[in-house]
Structure formats: C-alpha cells, structure tokens
Motif scaffolding. Structure first.
Motif, PDB file in Angstrom:
ATOM      1  N   LEU A 436      -5.502 -50.085 -63.646  1.00 49.41           N
ATOM      2  CA  LEU A 436      -5.606 -48.978 -64.546  1.00 49.41           C
ATOM      3  C   LEU A 436      -5.448 -47.570 -63.607  1.00 49.41           C
ATOM      4  N   ARG A 437      -5.945 -47.798 -62.490  1.00 47.12           N
ATOM      5  CA  ARG A 437      -5.394 -46.722 -61.653  1.00 47.12           C
ATOM      6  C   ARG A 437      -4.328 -46.840 -61.264  1.00 47.12           C
ATOM      7  N   CYS A 439      -1.618 -47.523 -63.143  1.00 46.87           N
ATOM      8  CA  CYS A 439      -0.975 -47.104 -64.493  1.00 46.87           C
ATOM      9  C   CYS A 439      -1.306 -45.595 -64.570  1.00 46.87           C
ATOM     10  N   SER A 440      -2.567 -45.034 -64.390  1.00 44.92           N
ATOM     11  CA  SER A 440      -2.679 -43.735 -64.437  1.00 44.92           C
ATOM     12  C   SER A 440      -1.812 -42.845 -63.229  1.00 44.92           C
ATOM     13  N   ARG A 441      -1.642 -43.398 -62.196  1.00 50.00           N
ATOM     14  CA  ARG A 441      -0.704 -42.658 -61.135  1.00 50.00           C
ATOM     15  C   ARG A 441       0.751 -42.545 -61.651  1.00 50.00           C
ATOM     16  N   ARG A 442       1.263 -43.426 -62.435  1.00 50.26           N
ATOM     17  CA  ARG A 442       2.614 -43.658 -62.970  1.00 50.26           C
ATOM     18  C   ARG A 442       2.706 -42.568 -63.999  1.00 50.26           C
TER      19      ARG A 442
END
Length: 442
Positions: A436-437, A439-442
């Motif tokens: 999840l971390r 994916c949130s950066r992308r």
C-alpha cells in the motif's frame, strides 16, 4: 504539593501505595489456588513450572498494564484494528471479567472456603444466598468512591491480605517438609510449558487491560496529571504489583512442594492451603485460610465493579456510575448463586476465545511504533487470531469430539494453535502495508 508531584512524579511511598492497590485488584481466588496445586503436582520440577507460570501469570499482566498505558486506553489500543472492533472487544472484555464471570466467581469462591464454617442445621443454599447478598452490598458500598480505591486497597485490605498470606507461607517455609516426589500430571513432561498454560487461568491479562483506567484515576488524584507522567506511574505501579505477585506465587508454590507427598491426590489449591494452615495453626488454620480468600475475593470484586462501572458510565453517560455499579453487583449476586462449578464451566470457552486476541494486542501494543509503521498488520494479526480462537472455542463447546483441520495446526495439542496463524498474518500484514505504501508513492 511535594517536589516530586510538582515534577509530575509520585514519591516512593505513593508508588508503593498504588502498586499494592493494583496487586490487591489482581490477586483473587484463582491466584491463591493455582500455585499451591502447581507445587504439589510439579514437586521436584516446581522451579521450571513456576518459571513458566510467571510468564503468563505475571509477565503478561504487567505488559498489559504497560501496553494500555502506552496506548492511552484499551479502546485506543484496540482501535488500531478498527473502531467497531474496539467497541465490541472492549465491551466483551469488561463483561467477561465483570458480571458474566469474574465478579460472580469472587463471591462463589469465597463462600466455598467458608462452607466448613457454616453451623450445622443451616441450609448451605440459604447460607450462600445470605452471604452473596452481604458480600455484594459491601463491595458496592466500597466501590462507590473509585478515586479513593487506592487508599482502601493500598492501606487496609491489601496489607491485611499480604500479612495473612505471609503467615501461611512463612510457617511452611520454616517447616522441614516432606521428601520431594517426581512430577505428576500434567507436569511430568514439559513442566515449564504446562506452567505457562496454567498461568492463563488467573485471567489477569484481561484484567490488566481494564485496571489501568482506575489506577490512572487514582494517580491523577495524587497530583500527577500530565499524560506522560501518568503513563510512567502506571508502569511503575505495574512493576511493584508484578514483584509482589512473583514473591507470593513462589511462596505459595513452596507450600505445595512441602506437602507434595501426603497431598498427591489433591485436586485444588484451596485444599492444599487449608491442609498447610491446619497443620501449622490447628483449627485456627481453617479460619485463617477463609479470611485470606474472603479478603482476596472482596478486593478483586471491588476493583472489578469499579472498573466496569467506570467504563460503561463513560461509554453510556446517560446511565450514571452508581447505577452501572449497582446493576453489575445485582446481576453478579444472582449469577453467583448458580455455584462455582457452573461459572467455571462457562468460563473455559469464553477465555479460549478472548485470551489469544488479548495476547497479540498486548504484544503489538508494546511494539506499537513498529506496528504503527505498518498499520495493516493490526487487522491482519488480530483478525486471524480472533477467527482461529473463536472457531476453536465454538467447536470445543458444540462438537468437542469432531476432528477438524484446526487440530492439525502446530501447537494445537497444547492450546496454542493460534500462534502460527498469527505469525503468518503478521508477515502478510507487513507485506500488505508495504504494498500500500508503494502504491501511494506512485
């Protein structure tokens, strides 16, 4: 106000006062009867068995106090899983250690020890009803001032309980005792592990998750109001209570060891304590043991009524604390008259369902910084542990002879089948959080 209080800390005498109060709230009948029986059954292997008992009977409850202190409240700790879970789990814990199990058990156990003193010609059933009514009236009256609980338990009933226990333990320590025998079931193999499992029966881990709210109130009344200071003093009180419990548990286990030969057929620790006290004090021994159990049970009952009443009054403020406390006392009075055996039979599946969840919550609470950095771990670990423990508990009640895949889990044969699924869930939860971390950066 003293310098220590002005700096947000209790003085040493105040720390001892709060610690003894916490010990008194923990130390009920179960704490009295388990170590002596352990000593009788483990005999020569008692050091290993009591070491395992210390882990779950002392270590986990102290960690529970610390975990809740670090989180703020039990609701905040459980809220890391999900807000709805927090409300359901916290209410279940309070009801379990309150009116559904632990509070009625205090009266039933105390009466069991007083039964030999009931005069002939008086019905035991009538005596039980009269005793339970008087017991809960006294407990309710004393629980009406939760802010004064530390003074009552720390200065009066707690020290009185310790003095009586020291008298029984001291007389056993000074006696020559009997020749040590080999360990008997269930301690003949894996004494340390069996001691670890025996420690569950104290129920103190669940209690530790709730006692913090009352102890924190008393610490604030002593002048420490800054949150960090309150948290520190709760932890210090937990350490004091833990040391006292270890000393007394060890002493009570020695009482059993000293009689390990003559009481080889004993089935409960109350029988062991009564035999030891009678041996050294004659007929007065029965009275001494009855007084110990009465004080221990009353102390715990007062603490539980106070904790449960405080929690539900905060959750549902339209109903005042006095009304909650009176309701819990009345309900518990009725339940206690069903008898100790019925209460204990109901307790097993309830504890099997709640205890594993409480353990993982406490351990994750201690390591909350690492777990909070991977927040998906909370619902994964607690959810999987809860599903496994609840399923096992329900199957044990509904179909105890039915073979299921849960029986094939590692450590299932010793009641720890939830451990490996919890570890796997931690790995999955950590991976989920990292994904999840990313994916949130992308």
């Amino acid at each position: 106000m003293t310098t220590a209080e002005a700096k947000g800390a209790l003085t040493f005498p105040q720390v001892m006062l709060v610690g003894i109060a916490l010990f008194s709230m923990f130390f009920g009948a179960g704490n009295l009867i388990l170590p002596p029986l352990l000593g009788v059954q483990a005999a020569v292997d008692t050091p290993q068995a009591i070491a395992g008992f210390f882990v779950t009977g002392v270590g986990l409850p102290v960690l529970g106090i610390v975990a809740v202190a670090l989180a703020g409240t039990l609701s905040e700790l459980a809220g890391r899983v999900h807000p709805l879970f927090a409300r359901v789990f916290v209410a279940a814990v309070y009801l379990a250690i309150g009116p559904c199990l632990a509070i009625p058990r205090t009266s039933s156990t105390a009466f069991e020890m007083l039964t030999p003193l009931v005069p002939e010609g008086i019905s035991v059933d009538v005596a039980r009803v009269v005793f339970s009514v008087l017991f809960f009236v006294v407990a309710y009256v004393l629980a009406m001032h939760p802010g004064r609980l530390t003074k009552l338990l720390g200065r009066v009933t707690g020290p009185a309980l310790i003095v009586l226990i020291v008298a029984v333990v001291g007389s056993a320590l000074l006696s020559p005792g009997e020749a040590l025998t080999p360990a008997r079931a269930p301690y003949q193999t894996g004494a340390a592990l069996q001691g670890f499992l025996t420690g569950y029966q104290t129920m103190d881990l669940l209690a530790s998750l709730t006692f913090g709210i009352v102890i924190a109130t008393n610490i604030r009344s002593l002048g420490v109001t800054e949150p960090r200071g309150v948290m520190r003093e709760v932890c210090r009180a937990g350490v004091v209570a833990g040391v006292l419990m270890m000393l007394i548990y060890g002493g009570l286990a020695v009482v059993g060891v000293k009689l390990c030969s003559s009481l080889a057929s004993a089935t409960n620790g109350a029988e062991v304590l009564t035999a030891s006290a009678s041996l050294h004090f004659g007929m007065a021994g029965t009275v001494v043991v009855a007084a110990i159990f009465l004080l221990a049970c009353l102390n715990v009952c007062i603490g539980l009524i106070s904790c449960c009443g405080t929690y539900f009054a905060q959750e549902l403020p339209r109903v005042p604390y006095r009304a909650w406390a009176a309701g819990f006392a009345l309900f518990s009075c009725v339940v206690s008259n069903f008898g100790l055996d019925a209460i204990l039979a109901f307790s097993v599946p309830l504890l099997n369902a709640l205890y594993p969840v409480a353990i993982v919550l406490v351990l994750m609470g201690i390591a909350h910084r690492a777990c909070d950095a991977l927040p998906a771990m909370w619902p994964w670990v607690v959810g999987v542990t809860g599903v496994v423990s609840l399923a096992v508990s329900l199957l044990d009640v509904a179909a105890p002879q039915l073979a299921t895949p849960l029986d094939a889990l590692p450590l299932a044969d010793v009641g720890l089948g939830w451990v490996v699924p919890a570890l796997l869930a931690a790995a999955v939860g950590a991976g989920h959080a990292l994904l999840l971390r990313e994916c949130s950066r992308r």
